[in-house]
Design a protein around this motif. Structure first.
Motif: not given
Length: 228
Positions: A188-196, A201-205, A207-216
């Protein structure tokens, strides 16, 4: 060990262990490999769960939990040699190879140290004279750990359950995952870097945006530990 054999055990390099538990990789390596200092050879505190046959040190999930408790005792003033002695005694009394991180040790550990004091004719440190002082060392080390019916650690919530990141040797070989989606934090963290962005990143995976924020949030904790 095969990949199948690692299921339920977990697999961590020394660097990954440092990021997760905050104990320097070099120190953990000395504890688990043994070392020589001032003309004296010091044996390992215990044998790691994982052996991939390449002479490098790897840790399993139980090793991670044991490191957390051992580090707390050493920080409190015990020498690694006394921790080793405590581990040996606890193995005898509790009957488990990695006793420090168990519910049984949390209950019986003070007896272990009192027996050490008697056997070694050494009062250790006054810290272990009172039950509350012993618990002040052990409890934070086992905080947010889920135990099985056998008293053995099964999973760990590094930021607590509200942080939504879990380290579970039964899932993703023990790498931290976002608990509501089971997606590895690193992905998820790598997806943020890749997707911007978090949203992309949430859309790519899917998953909810909250899940990505938890990972960050969890990842930022690891970065703070590296910078400290």
């Amino acid at each position: 060990m095969t990949d199948t054999a690692l299921i339920g055990v977990g697999l961590y390099t020394l660097a990954e262990a440092e990021r997760l538990v905050g104990v320097p990789a070099g120190k953990v390596g000395r504890w688990l490999r043994g070392h020589r200092a001032h003309g004296r050879q010091y044996e390992p505190l215990w044998k790691p769960e994982v052996d991939l046959g390449d002479e490098r040190i790897y840790l399993g999930f139980r090793d991670l939990m044991e490191v957390r408790v051992a580090a707390a005792f050493i920080h409190a003033g015990l020498s690694p040699q006394k921790v080793r002695r405590a581990i040996d005694l606890a193995r005898e009394m509790i009957g488990l190879d990695r006793p420090l991180s168990t519910v049984h040790f949390r209950t019986d550990g003070r007896t272990v140290f009192l027996r050490m004091a008697e056997d070694d004719r050494d009062r250790l440190i006054d810290l272990f004279r009172k039950q509350y002082a012993f618990r002040e060392i052990v409890e934070p080390s086992l905080k947010h750990v889920d135990f099985g019916e056998d008293g053995v650690p099964r999973r760990w919530w590094p930021l607590g359950r509200r942080g939504h990141v879990v380290v579970d040797p039964e899932r993703a070989f023990g790498q931290p995952i976002e608990s509501t989606t089971s997606v590895p934090v690193a992905s998820l963290v790598a997806a943020v870097s890749a997707e911007g962005s978090v949203e992309a990143a949430a859309a790519a995976w899917d998953v909810p945006s909250s899940a990505v924020r938890h990972a960050l949030e969890f990842s930022s904790l690891g970065e703070m530990r590296k910078a400290a």
